[in-house]
Design a protein around this motif. Sequence first.
Motif, mmCIF file in Angstrom:
data_model
loop_
_atom_site.group_PDB
_atom_site.id
_atom_site.type_symbol
_atom_site.label_atom_id
_atom_site.label_comp_id
_atom_site.label_asym_id
_atom_site.label_seq_id
_atom_site.Cartn_x
_atom_site.Cartn_y
_atom_site.Cartn_z
ATOM 1 N N SER A 58 0.804 -1.225 0.000
ATOM 2 C CA SER A 58 0.000 0.000 0.000
ATOM 3 C C SER A 58 0.833 1.268 0.000
ATOM 4 N N LYS A 59 1.965 1.254 0.680
ATOM 5 C CA LYS A 59 2.748 2.487 0.838
ATOM 6 C C LYS A 59 3.875 2.640 -0.179
ATOM 7 N N LEU A 60 4.373 1.529 -0.733
ATOM 8 C CA LEU A 60 5.555 1.626 -1.591
ATOM 9 C C LEU A 60 5.359 1.028 -2.984
ATOM 10 N N ILE A 61 4.929 -0.209 -3.061
ATOM 11 C CA ILE A 61 4.925 -0.905 -4.350
ATOM 12 C C ILE A 61 3.818 -0.400 -5.269
ATOM 13 N N LEU A 62 2.578 -0.459 -4.823
ATOM 14 C CA LEU A 62 1.490 -0.029 -5.712
ATOM 15 C C LEU A 62 1.584 1.437 -6.122
ATOM 16 N N PRO A 63 1.961 2.348 -5.223
ATOM 17 C CA PRO A 63 2.080 3.743 -5.671
ATOM 18 C C PRO A 63 3.171 3.975 -6.727
ATOM 19 N N GLU A 64 4.168 3.095 -6.793
ATOM 20 C CA GLU A 64 5.305 3.340 -7.679
ATOM 21 C C GLU A 64 5.526 2.314 -8.784
ATOM 22 N N LEU A 65 4.728 1.257 -8.840
ATOM 23 C CA LEU A 65 5.013 0.180 -9.787
ATOM 24 C C LEU A 65 4.981 0.642 -11.239
ATOM 25 N N HIS A 66 3.952 1.342 -11.656
ATOM 26 C CA HIS A 66 3.896 1.807 -13.052
ATOM 27 C C HIS A 66 5.041 2.762 -13.368
ATOM 28 N N HIS A 67 5.334 3.667 -12.435
ATOM 29 C CA HIS A 67 6.445 4.595 -12.644
ATOM 30 C C HIS A 67 7.765 3.834 -12.785
ATOM 31 N N CYS A 68 7.952 2.855 -11.947
ATOM 32 C CA CYS A 68 9.160 2.030 -12.003
ATOM 33 C C CYS A 68 9.281 1.324 -13.360
#
Length: 163
Positions: A147-157
């Motif tokens: 919730s705090k790290l992976i989902l917010p940044e996965l597409h950007h990554c």
Amino acid sequence: MHKDIIDDQVKVGVVTISDTRDYTTDRGGERVQKFLEEQGYEVTREIVKDDIIEIRNIIDQFVYHPSIHAVVTTGGTGIAYRDVSIEAIEPLYDKKIDGFGEIFRYLSYTEDIGSKAILSRATAGVINSSPIFVLPGSVKAVELAMSKLILPELHHCLNELHK
């Protein structure tokens, strides 16, 4: 993969690393899968033993599979004798994402388990242009990381890796 990955159906490999879990008792891997599917990701899920060779085999299958774009693992990140996820996966990294482990431990400390967070060796990196996130097996740790790290940044990554 092409540079417009954000418009593609993103597929994620989820790997539970455990000598004791199966598909009926794997709450951490199941929770990762649910988080991802709720956000529209397609998931392929596997369970492997705490064995360096078995772990590397499944990671290789996922990161070199043309239709799997990212990997999330759960389990084996502690300091117990059988916890070998880090030893199995980190040597495969093309690049390490240092901030993931640092921020995960900080959030674990402040929002979940306090000073026990120092025992977590959670990590992330890139293998063959695929981000891989190596999480503890506990449901709370999975929920925090997703919730705090992976989902917010996965597409950007993924976009950064394929631009």
